[in-house]
Design a protein around this motif. Structure first.
Motif, PDB file in Angstrom:
ATOM      1  N   LEU A   3       0.817  -1.208   0.000  1.00  0.00           N
ATOM      2  CA  LEU A   3       0.000   0.000   0.000  1.00  0.00           C
ATOM      3  C   LEU A   3       0.854   1.264   0.000  1.00  0.00           C
ATOM      4  CD1 LEU A   3      -2.843  -1.054   2.465  1.00  0.00           C
ATOM      5  CD2 LEU A   3      -2.973  -0.881  -0.025  1.00  0.00           C
ATOM      6  N   LEU A   4       1.920   1.270   0.780  1.00  0.00           N
ATOM      7  CA  LEU A   4       2.803   2.436   0.801  1.00  0.00           C
ATOM      8  C   LEU A   4       3.445   2.648  -0.568  1.00  0.00           C
ATOM      9  CD1 LEU A   4       4.557   1.975   4.265  1.00  0.00           C
ATOM     10  CD2 LEU A   4       2.930   3.780   3.646  1.00  0.00           C
ATOM     11  N   SER A   5       3.849   1.550  -1.194  1.00  0.00           N
ATOM     12  CA  SER A   5       4.484   1.634  -2.507  1.00  0.00           C
ATOM     13  C   SER A   5       3.531   2.204  -3.556  1.00  0.00           C
ATOM     14  CB  SER A   5       4.966   0.243  -2.934  1.00  0.00           C
ATOM     15  OG  SER A   5       5.392   0.237  -4.275  1.00  0.00           O
ATOM     16  N   HIS A   6       2.294   1.701  -3.582  1.00  0.00           N
ATOM     17  CA  HIS A   6       1.343   2.162  -4.590  1.00  0.00           C
ATOM     18  C   HIS A   6       0.892   3.599  -4.326  1.00  0.00           C
ATOM     19  CE1 HIS A   6       1.212  -2.002  -5.948  1.00  0.00           C
ATOM     20  NE2 HIS A   6       0.614  -1.562  -7.032  1.00  0.00           N
ATOM     21  N   ALA A   7       0.749   3.958  -3.059  1.00  0.00           N
ATOM     22  CA  ALA A   7       0.405   5.351  -2.759  1.00  0.00           C
ATOM     23  C   ALA A   7       1.535   6.274  -3.203  1.00  0.00           C
ATOM     24  CB  ALA A   7       0.136   5.510  -1.267  1.00  0.00           C
ATOM     25  N   GLY A   8       2.766   5.818  -2.999  1.00  0.00           N
ATOM     26  CA  GLY A   8       3.920   6.626  -3.366  1.00  0.00           C
ATOM     27  C   GLY A   8       4.073   6.844  -4.860  1.00  0.00           C
ATOM     28  N   ARG A   9       3.464   5.969  -5.664  1.00  0.00           N
ATOM     29  CA  ARG A   9       3.535   6.144  -7.115  1.00  0.00           C
ATOM     30  C   ARG A   9       2.683   7.311  -7.602  1.00  0.00           C
ATOM     31  NH1 ARG A   9       2.853  -0.135  -9.244  1.00  0.00           N
ATOM     32  NH2 ARG A   9       4.517  -1.042  -7.938  1.00  0.00           N
ATOM     33  N   TYR A  10       1.724   7.723  -6.789  1.00  0.00           N
ATOM     34  CA  TYR A  10       0.779   8.742  -7.224  1.00  0.00           C
ATOM     35  C   TYR A  10       0.889  10.038  -6.430  1.00  0.00           C
ATOM     36  CZ  TYR A  10      -1.485   5.261 -10.148  1.00  0.00           C
ATOM     37  OH  TYR A  10      -1.747   4.328 -11.126  1.00  0.00           O
ATOM     38  N   PRO A  47       4.637   8.415   1.315  1.00  0.00           N
ATOM     39  CA  PRO A  47       4.472   8.037   2.724  1.00  0.00           C
ATOM     40  C   PRO A  47       5.380   6.884   3.120  1.00  0.00           C
ATOM     41  CG  PRO A  47       2.663   7.145   1.424  1.00  0.00           C
ATOM     42  CD  PRO A  47       3.483   7.983   0.492  1.00  0.00           C
ATOM     43  N   SER A  48       5.782   6.896   4.384  1.00  0.00           N
ATOM     44  CA  SER A  48       6.601   5.816   4.940  1.00  0.00           C
ATOM     45  C   SER A  48       5.881   5.211   6.140  1.00  0.00           C
ATOM     46  CB  SER A  48       7.959   6.370   5.380  1.00  0.00           C
ATOM     47  OG  SER A  48       7.789   7.246   6.494  1.00  0.00           O
ATOM     48  N   ARG A  49       6.447   4.171   6.698  1.00  0.00           N
ATOM     49  CA  ARG A  49       5.831   3.537   7.868  1.00  0.00           C
ATOM     50  C   ARG A  49       5.669   4.511   9.029  1.00  0.00           C
ATOM     51  NH1 ARG A  49       5.742  -2.151   8.512  1.00  0.00           N
ATOM     52  NH2 ARG A  49       6.144  -3.188   6.531  1.00  0.00           N
ATOM     53  N   GLY A  50       6.585   5.425   9.158  1.00  0.00           N
ATOM     54  CA  GLY A  50       6.496   6.398  10.232  1.00  0.00           C
ATOM     55  C   GLY A  50       5.337   7.357  10.093  1.00  0.00           C
ATOM     56  N   ASP A  51       4.770   7.424   8.886  1.00  0.00           N
ATOM     57  CA  ASP A  51       3.628   8.312   8.653  1.00  0.00           C
ATOM     58  C   ASP A  51       2.292   7.632   8.928  1.00  0.00           C
ATOM     59  OD1 ASP A  51       5.126  10.580   7.629  1.00  0.00           O
ATOM     60  OD2 ASP A  51       5.495   9.359   5.831  1.00  0.00           O
ATOM     61  N   VAL A  52       2.305   6.331   9.138  1.00  0.00           N
ATOM     62  CA  VAL A  52       1.064   5.581   9.309  1.00  0.00           C
ATOM     63  C   VAL A  52       0.537   5.770  10.732  1.00  0.00           C
ATOM     64  CG1 VAL A  52      -0.022   3.305   9.249  1.00  0.00           C
ATOM     65  CG2 VAL A  52       1.751   3.895   7.573  1.00  0.00           C
ATOM     66  N   LEU A  53      -0.645   6.346  10.863  1.00  0.00           N
ATOM     67  CA  LEU A  53      -1.244   6.582  12.173  1.00  0.00           C
ATOM     68  C   LEU A  53      -1.904   5.318  12.726  1.00  0.00           C
ATOM     69  CD1 LEU A  53      -2.923  10.033  11.416  1.00  0.00           C
ATOM     70  CD2 LEU A  53      -0.744   9.608  12.569  1.00  0.00           C
ATOM     71  N   SER A  54      -2.401   4.489  11.833  1.00  0.00           N
ATOM     72  CA  SER A  54      -3.034   3.234  12.242  1.00  0.00           C
ATOM     73  C   SER A  54      -3.115   2.327  11.028  1.00  0.00           C
ATOM     74  CB  SER A  54      -4.431   3.499  12.817  1.00  0.00           C
ATOM     75  OG  SER A  54      -4.989   2.328  13.364  1.00  0.00           O
ATOM     76  N   VAL A  55      -3.108   1.032  11.269  1.00  0.00           N
ATOM     77  CA  VAL A  55      -3.325   0.057  10.207  1.00  0.00           C
ATOM     78  C   VAL A  55      -4.400  -0.904  10.691  1.00  0.00           C
ATOM     79  CG1 VAL A  55      -1.323  -1.264  11.045  1.00  0.00           C
ATOM     80  CG2 VAL A  55      -2.304  -1.782   8.808  1.00  0.00           C
ATOM     81  N   PHE A  56      -5.437  -1.097   9.886  1.00  0.00           N
ATOM     82  CA  PHE A  56      -6.494  -2.008  10.315  1.00  0.00           C
ATOM     83  C   PHE A  56      -6.753  -3.053   9.247  1.00  0.00           C
ATOM     84  CE2 PHE A  56      -8.857   1.452   8.285  1.00  0.00           C
ATOM     85  CZ  PHE A  56      -9.895   0.817   7.595  1.00  0.00           C
TER      86      PHE A  56
END
Length: 521
Positions: A311-318, A323-332
């Motif tokens: 998910l981080l990789s695909h978001a970063g393409r656009y 975003p990096s793991r440090g930017d993730v506030l929560s993962v569900f």
């Protein structure tokens, strides 16, 4: 009605319910509201909290399914678009219009997706949320300024629905209560009662908060246990084939700065052939989802490291800001109750998203599959059959035009209290008796003690997780912040529910362990 008052309805051994529904997620509560709307005596039993499993872990979209349109499943798309319009009409305080943009980086994408989304508009007809249209590069960046600009040709904007899934589940439970029937959470079905000859005539259940056991009879029993429907089917016939092929989907929560504004992004094609969304929600951004086959469903699935990276990789393409793991506030993580099929190629992305209704030789009605958007139609179809099986008097469903609890129009979506609809004022009025409740739970969360007290008094919240995960969405909006808010939540709940310090300490510890699963590793 307090939960204790609900429980008293279970204590009369001579009572025979018209319908007992196993499962308090979207499907079970939808069926419960439908049965209640027909005047049938109805009991919904949920082993955890309402919507604790899959139904609180969706992508928060009320949609026909652009991807299903790509797959050629026109019937599913048409049904979902129709139901999407009904949801907006019946719960405008919880369902609303969301604009999406498909950004185009190849010359052929804009006309290709533009034509497909015009077909989507056509299928929606009068229940459409707004027309799709082509956008220039400049128009696209005006709406989503954080998109990568290199190679951007423009975009296509279309409209779908968005909602708060757990809040809609609680709203359905309260709607069912207002119709005079009984949803009960934290009540686990432990077995099926059968007459001589094997016909199902009720259930046995255990209160997971007190350990009290109940024997409950019914004219019709509905298995709406979502990802756990096969467990209930096995109670009826231990040799039954499995109906569900579970698949988990992971979502990330990012700060709103990654996609400011009110427009969502739809990425139409990923490395595994799925679509992913980046959607504004409660002043955050949801990025999701994945589709990973798993062996067995569990209440608290664990996100895989590779799913988060995907998910981080695909978001970063656009996005211009990657975003990096440090930017993730929560993962569900949620588990889809997909219907398995012998003709499947083994990929859960190809399995049926439609619902599947079966009647066992012993009369157990099982409703499986489906999605939130079609919950009402699933409930209607299920109760049609349950009434036949139970010999109940024929009555038409009333849910097509049934305004859900708190119905109101014109709610201010920027106000966190808008999810209470017409009851928002009553929630805020709790501050008159206890001004301290109006204090924020945490500086980075949009909630106060008012919501906690209201949840304990009026929404059957029994644990800190019930409040922080589902009555508010604190766990999803910021896992670490929610842990820091847990002691205050526990203290407020203890006062409301008459609990002691030992209960407070136990709840804080249990919630901390739960929330650890929502923090990216």
């Amino acid at each position: 009605m307090k939960r204790e008052q609900m429980i008293r309805q279970l204590e009369d051994p001579s009572r025979v319910w018209d319908v007992i529904i196993i499962g308090g997620g979207a499907t079970g509560l939808g069926a419960g509201v439908d049965a209640a709307s027909r005047g049938y005596s109805t009991l919904v039993l949920e082993q955890g909290d309402f919507a604790e499993a899959t139904s609180s872990r969706s992508t928060k979209l009320v949609h026909g399914g652009v991807r299903y349109l790509q797959q050629g499943n026109i019937a599913l798309v048409m049904d979902a678009l129709k139901e999407r319009g009904i949801m907006l009409k019946n719960a405008p305080h919880l369902v609303y219009n969301q604009a999406f943009i498909v950004p185009d980086y190849r010359w052929w994408e804009r006309p290709f997706y533009g034509i497909g989304l015009k077909l989507y508009d056509m299928l929606a007809g009068k229940l459409g949320f707004g027309p799709s249209k082509l956008l220039s590069k400049e128009e696209t960046l005006t709406r989503i300024p954080t998109l990568k600009t290199d190679g951007l040709k423009g975009g296509v904007v279309y409209h779908d629905g968005q909602f708060d899934d757990a809040r809609l589940a609680v709203t359905l439970a309260r709607t069912m209560e207002s119709l005079g029937q009984f949803p009960v959470n934290h009540m686990e079905v432990t077995g099926l009662l059968k007459k001589k000859g094997g016909v199902v005539e009720g259930v046995t259940a255990r209160d997971r908060l007190t350990g009290t056991e109940y024997t409950l009879k019914a004219k019709s029993v509905v298995n709406a246990a979502g990802i756990f429907v096969d467990n209930i089917r096995a109670m009826d016939n231990e040799n039954t084939n499995k109906l569900i092929a579970p698949s988990q989907g992971v979502h990330l929560i990012l700060d709103k700065s990654f996609a400011p504004g009110d427009t969502a992004v739809m990425v139409p094609h990923t490395d595994d052939g799925r679509v992913i969304f980046m959607v504004p929600w409660h002043d955050r951004v949801i990025v999701g989802t994945t589709d990973t086959p798993i062996k067995d469903p569990v209440m608290e699935p664990t996100p895989l490291a590779e799913e988060i990276d995907f998910l981080l990789s695909h978001a970063g393409r656009y996005l211009s800001r990657v975003p990096s793991r440090g930017d993730v506030l929560s993962v569900f993580t949620g588990i889809r109750p997909l219907i398995s099929g012998d003709d499947s190629d083994g990929k859960t992305s190809s399995l049926s998203r439609d619902h599947h209704l079966t009647i066992s030789p012993n009369g157990l009605v099982t409703i499986a599959g489906g999605k939130w958007t079609t919950y009402r139609k699933m409930g209607e179809d299920t109760i049609d059959r349950a009434a036949q099986i139970g010999g109940l008097p024929h009555r038409d469903s009333q849910t097509r035009d049934l305004k859900l609890h708190g119905w109101c129009v014109g709610a201010d979506l920027s106000d966190p209290f808008h999810v209470y609809g017409s009851y928002a004022g009553e929630v805020k009025e709790l501050a008159q008796e206890s001004p301290e409740l109006a204090e924020p739970l945490h500086p980075s969360l949009p909630y106060t003690g008012l919501e906690v007290a209201w949840a304990a008094r009026n929404e059957w919240a029994c644990t800190v997780a019930d409040v922080l995960s589902r009555r508010t969405r604190s766990l999803l909006l910021g896992a670490t912040a929610s842990v820091e808010a847990a002691p205050r939540v526990a203290a407020i709940m203890a006062k409301e529910l008459g609990k002691d310090q030992a209960w407070i300490d136990e709840q804080i510890e249990a919630y901390g362990k739960l929330a650890a699963n929502y923090m990216p590793r």
